[in-house]
Write a protein that holds these residues in place. Structure first.
Motif, short mmCIF file in Angstrom:
data_model
loop_
_atom_site.label_atom_id
_atom_site.label_comp_id
_atom_site.label_asym_id
_atom_site.label_seq_id
_atom_site.Cartn_x
_atom_site.Cartn_y
_atom_site.Cartn_z
N GLU A 5 -38.59 -27.45 -1.39
CA GLU A 5 -39.55 -27.09 -2.42
C GLU A 5 -39.28 -25.70 -2.93
N PRO A 6 -39.31 -25.57 -4.38
CA PRO A 6 -38.87 -24.21 -4.79
C PRO A 6 -39.99 -23.34 -4.41
N VAL A 7 -39.57 -21.98 -4.25
CA VAL A 7 -40.49 -21.11 -3.95
C VAL A 7 -41.27 -20.44 -5.22
N LEU A 8 -40.44 -20.73 -6.33
CA LEU A 8 -41.19 -20.18 -7.55
C LEU A 8 -40.58 -20.97 -8.71
N THR A 9 -41.56 -21.48 -9.74
CA THR A 9 -41.05 -21.99 -10.76
C THR A 9 -41.97 -21.60 -11.98
N LEU A 10 -41.37 -21.38 -13.23
CA LEU A 10 -42.20 -21.30 -14.56
C LEU A 10 -41.66 -22.62 -15.05
N ASP A 11 -42.51 -23.18 -16.03
CA ASP A 11 -42.56 -24.26 -16.80
C ASP A 11 -43.17 -23.91 -18.27
N ASN A 31 -35.22 -21.59 -5.68
CA ASN A 31 -35.42 -22.28 -4.61
C ASN A 31 -35.70 -21.48 -3.33
N ASN A 32 -35.86 -22.06 -2.24
CA ASN A 32 -36.15 -20.89 -1.05
C ASN A 32 -34.46 -20.41 -0.65
N GLY A 33 -34.49 -19.25 -0.29
CA GLY A 33 -33.49 -18.60 0.20
C GLY A 33 -32.51 -18.27 -0.89
N GLU A 34 -32.65 -18.57 -2.27
CA GLU A 34 -31.81 -18.25 -3.23
C GLU A 34 -31.89 -16.76 -3.60
N ASN A 191 -30.05 -13.49 3.68
CA ASN A 191 -29.35 -14.22 4.65
C ASN A 191 -30.24 -14.92 5.83
N ALA A 192 -31.31 -14.02 6.03
CA ALA A 192 -32.09 -14.74 6.90
C ALA A 192 -33.21 -15.64 6.36
N GLY A 193 -33.11 -15.74 5.07
CA GLY A 193 -33.79 -16.98 4.42
C GLY A 193 -34.87 -16.63 3.52
N THR A 194 -35.05 -15.30 3.12
CA THR A 194 -35.89 -14.85 2.14
C THR A 194 -35.60 -14.92 0.77
N ALA A 195 -36.09 -15.73 -0.10
CA ALA A 195 -35.64 -15.79 -1.64
C ALA A 195 -36.12 -14.36 -2.23
#
Length: 226
Positions: A5-11, A31-34, A191-195
């Motif tokens: 599930e993306p953590v952030l989207t703009l459309d 996306n998560n972790g990007e 690297n620990a998973g936070t975008a």
């Protein structure tokens, strides 16, 4: 395993500063972790875009989601909840200079609903260790270097275990060696998973720490292909 599930989207989002359209028809996903850089000249709309993501500016048209919240249908009452899910790192540190590092961090925890002193102390110790300032609890901000103050700001942003960290020119006031250290902190957090979405003018960082790049230019946001 990171959720897809993306953590952030703009459309098709339009970003306004007051009545002035600064960025039109913005669409991208993080996306998560990007790790994603946001670049562009001064005045190109970077800060307005970031402010829209943490609801300092309202999204007036188009759709947007950040950490599970719909920006286009956001109730003002939900803004504090949204901001608990995202960490925000500013260029100017915005620390309270009349209280210790620990008290700066405790202020944020109390403001976001933490009650238990043991839990608060443990979380503060955690985030300070994460940014390499494990022994700085009792220091006053003026006793810290600029780089150390920025580490405290990053620690503060991490207190509520955000899904995404939004950083606006976090190395803007730091010399290159210190900027390098701060980037390593961001990389460890990522690297620990936070975008992370980081606005920067510092193109050296883009070469040294390559990642996805979005650019604000001519009223648009475009993805640069490496």
């Amino acid at each position: 395993m990171l959720s897809q599930e993306p953590v952030l989207t703009l459309d098709h989002a339009d970003i306004y500063q007051g009545k002035k359209l600064v960025l039109g028809d913005v669409s991208f996903i993080i996306n998560n972790g990007e790790f994603v850089y946001l670049i562009g000249r001064t005045g190109s709309g970077k800060s307005s875009l970031l402010k829209t993501l943490y609801a300092d500016l309202w999204l007036q048209s188009g759709k947007g989601h950040v950490a599970g919240y719909a920006l286009d249908a956001l109730n003002p009452r939900d803004v504090p909840q949204l901001r608990r899910k995202i960490g925000i790192v500013f260029q100017d540190f915005q620390l309270f200079f009349d209280r210790s590092v620990e008290e700066n961090l405790k202020f944020v925890l109390k403001a976001t609903g933490w009650k238990n002193k043991t839990d608060m102390d443990a979380r503060i110790a955690d985030v300070l260790t994460q940014v390499g300032l494990g022994n700085a609890q009792q220091k006053m901000p003026h006793q810290l270097s600029g780089g150390e103050q920025q580490r405290v700001v990053v620690a503060r942003a991490m207190l509520n275990k955000p899904q995404v960290l939004i950083a606006d020119e976090p190395t803007g006031n730091l010399d290159p060696a210190v900027a390098d250290q701060i980037m390593k902190v961001f990389q460890a957090i990522n690297n620990a998973g936070t975008a992370i979405l980081m606005a920067t003018h510092n193109y050296d960082l883009l070469h040294k720490y390559p990642a996805r790049v979005l650019r604000c230019q001519d009223g648009q946001v475009v993805e640069l292909r490496g």
